[in-house]
Design a protein around this motif. Structure first.
Motif, PDB file in Angstrom:
ATOM      1  N   TYR A  11      99.666 101.914  53.450  1.00  0.00           N
ATOM      2  CA  TYR A  11      99.463 102.577  54.804  1.00  0.00           C
ATOM      3  C   TYR A  11     100.519 102.611  55.669  1.00  0.00           C
ATOM      4  N   TYR A  12     100.564 103.739  56.286  1.00  0.00           N
ATOM      5  CA  TYR A  12     102.024 104.331  57.253  1.00  0.00           C
ATOM      6  C   TYR A  12     101.380 104.412  58.555  1.00  0.00           C
ATOM      7  N   SER A  13     101.852 103.754  59.517  1.00  0.00           N
ATOM      8  CA  SER A  13     101.493 104.072  61.004  1.00  0.00           C
ATOM      9  C   SER A  13     101.805 105.556  61.436  1.00  0.00           C
ATOM     10  N   ILE A  14     101.141 105.822  62.609  1.00  0.00           N
ATOM     11  CA  ILE A  14     101.280 107.119  63.047  1.00  0.00           C
ATOM     12  C   ILE A  14     102.887 107.542  63.473  1.00  0.00           C
ATOM     13  N   GLY A  15     103.282 106.248  63.746  1.00  0.00           N
ATOM     14  CA  GLY A  15     104.932 106.339  64.466  1.00  0.00           C
ATOM     15  C   GLY A  15     105.665 106.270  63.208  1.00  0.00           C
ATOM     16  N   GLU A  16     105.557 105.799  61.945  1.00  0.00           N
ATOM     17  CA  GLU A  16     106.603 106.157  60.880  1.00  0.00           C
ATOM     18  C   GLU A  16     106.176 107.514  60.513  1.00  0.00           C
ATOM     19  N   ASP A  36      90.727 118.908  57.933  1.00  0.00           N
ATOM     20  CA  ASP A  36      89.571 117.913  57.396  1.00  0.00           C
ATOM     21  C   ASP A  36      90.275 117.291  56.248  1.00  0.00           C
ATOM     22  N   ILE A  37      91.292 117.763  55.701  1.00  0.00           N
ATOM     23  CA  ILE A  37      91.841 117.050  54.614  1.00  0.00           C
ATOM     24  C   ILE A  37      92.415 115.770  54.917  1.00  0.00           C
ATOM     25  N   LEU A  38      92.834 115.420  56.351  1.00  0.00           N
ATOM     26  CA  LEU A  38      93.514 114.243  56.711  1.00  0.00           C
ATOM     27  C   LEU A  38      92.471 113.285  57.020  1.00  0.00           C
ATOM     28  N   LYS A  39      92.483 111.900  56.402  1.00  0.00           N
ATOM     29  CA  LYS A  39      91.303 111.219  56.767  1.00  0.00           C
ATOM     30  C   LYS A  39      92.158 109.634  56.760  1.00  0.00           C
ATOM     31  N   PRO A  40      92.736 109.516  58.067  1.00  0.00           N
ATOM     32  CA  PRO A  40      93.335 107.959  58.172  1.00  0.00           C
ATOM     33  C   PRO A  40      92.348 107.056  58.487  1.00  0.00           C
ATOM     34  N   LYS A  41      92.607 105.922  58.009  1.00  0.00           N
ATOM     35  CA  LYS A  41      91.918 104.635  58.416  1.00  0.00           C
ATOM     36  C   LYS A  41      92.186 104.517  59.815  1.00  0.00           C
ATOM     37  N   LYS A  42      91.418 103.776  60.607  1.00  0.00           N
ATOM     38  CA  LYS A  42      91.725 103.177  61.970  1.00  0.00           C
ATOM     39  C   LYS A  42      91.487 101.809  61.741  1.00  0.00           C
ATOM     40  N   GLY A  46      92.079 100.680  66.935  1.00  0.00           N
ATOM     41  CA  GLY A  46      92.062 102.212  66.858  1.00  0.00           C
ATOM     42  C   GLY A  46      93.045 103.209  66.263  1.00  0.00           C
ATOM     43  N   ASN A  47      94.087 102.294  65.993  1.00  0.00           N
ATOM     44  CA  ASN A  47      95.446 102.869  65.797  1.00  0.00           C
ATOM     45  C   ASN A  47      95.179 103.660  63.948  1.00  0.00           C
ATOM     46  N   ARG A  48      95.472 104.774  64.040  1.00  0.00           N
ATOM     47  CA  ARG A  48      95.514 105.587  62.496  1.00  0.00           C
ATOM     48  C   ARG A  48      96.452 104.771  61.704  1.00  0.00           C
ATOM     49  N   LEU A  49      95.775 104.771  60.600  1.00  0.00           N
ATOM     50  CA  LEU A  49      96.678 104.231  59.284  1.00  0.00           C
ATOM     51  C   LEU A  49      96.695 105.205  58.044  1.00  0.00           C
ATOM     52  N   PHE A  50      97.711 105.811  57.943  1.00  0.00           N
ATOM     53  CA  PHE A  50      97.986 107.034  56.960  1.00  0.00           C
ATOM     54  C   PHE A  50      98.159 106.525  55.593  1.00  0.00           C
ATOM     55  N   THR A  51      97.220 106.898  54.458  1.00  0.00           N
ATOM     56  CA  THR A  51      97.334 106.624  53.253  1.00  0.00           C
ATOM     57  C   THR A  51      98.602 107.523  52.708  1.00  0.00           C
ATOM     58  N   PRO A  52      99.136 107.074  51.620  1.00  0.00           N
ATOM     59  CA  PRO A  52     100.151 108.171  50.893  1.00  0.00           C
ATOM     60  C   PRO A  52      99.586 109.276  50.521  1.00  0.00           C
ATOM     61  N   GLU A  53      98.081 109.443  50.311  1.00  0.00           N
ATOM     62  CA  GLU A  53      97.734 110.900  50.244  1.00  0.00           C
ATOM     63  C   GLU A  53      97.785 111.742  51.576  1.00  0.00           C
TER      64      GLU A  53
END
Length: 110
Positions: A11-16, A36-42, A46-53
């Motif tokens: 996971y990557y933070s929104i800041g990264e 719709d293709i973006l599906k970060p976990k929270k 409630g912070n977004r955590l982005f996958t490599p995808e």
């Protein structure tokens, strides 16, 4: 603009992500709502955590909107109609840019 995906990092933070693309976090949040293709976990906060995808998809959105000048609606349509083809082309371009950079480094070292 490209982010170096770290091997094994889940996971990557929104800041990264925003720092890697040199954009405000608000733009990443906006794209998250719009595409719709973006599906970060929270996480629990409630912070977004982005996958490599997700990061690869943000690269693609960035390429379409910032580098090629697509409108948001144009980028959405383009992604829906030919997402696989667009992603394949984008990955090829990215690899070729990396090869070009390596060749220029070799040339400069000679």
């Amino acid at each position: 603009m490209h982010i170096e995906l770290q091997e094994g990092k889940r996971y990557y933070s929104i800041g990264e992500v925003s720092k890697a693309f040199n954009v405000n976090t608000s733009l990443i949040r906006f794209w998250d709502k719009e595409f719709d293709i973006l599906k970060p976990k929270k996480n629990a906060k409630g912070n977004r955590l982005f996958t490599p995808e997700d990061v690869k998809n943000i690269q693609l959105i960035y390429h379409l909107v910032k580098e090629r000048g697509f409108t948001l609606e144009g980028a959405k349509t383009h992604l829906k109609e030919g997402q696989k083809k667009t992603l394949d082309k984008f990955e090829i371009i990215s690899k070729l840019e990396g090869i070009k950079a390596q060749l220029l480094n070799i040339k400069n070292a000679i």
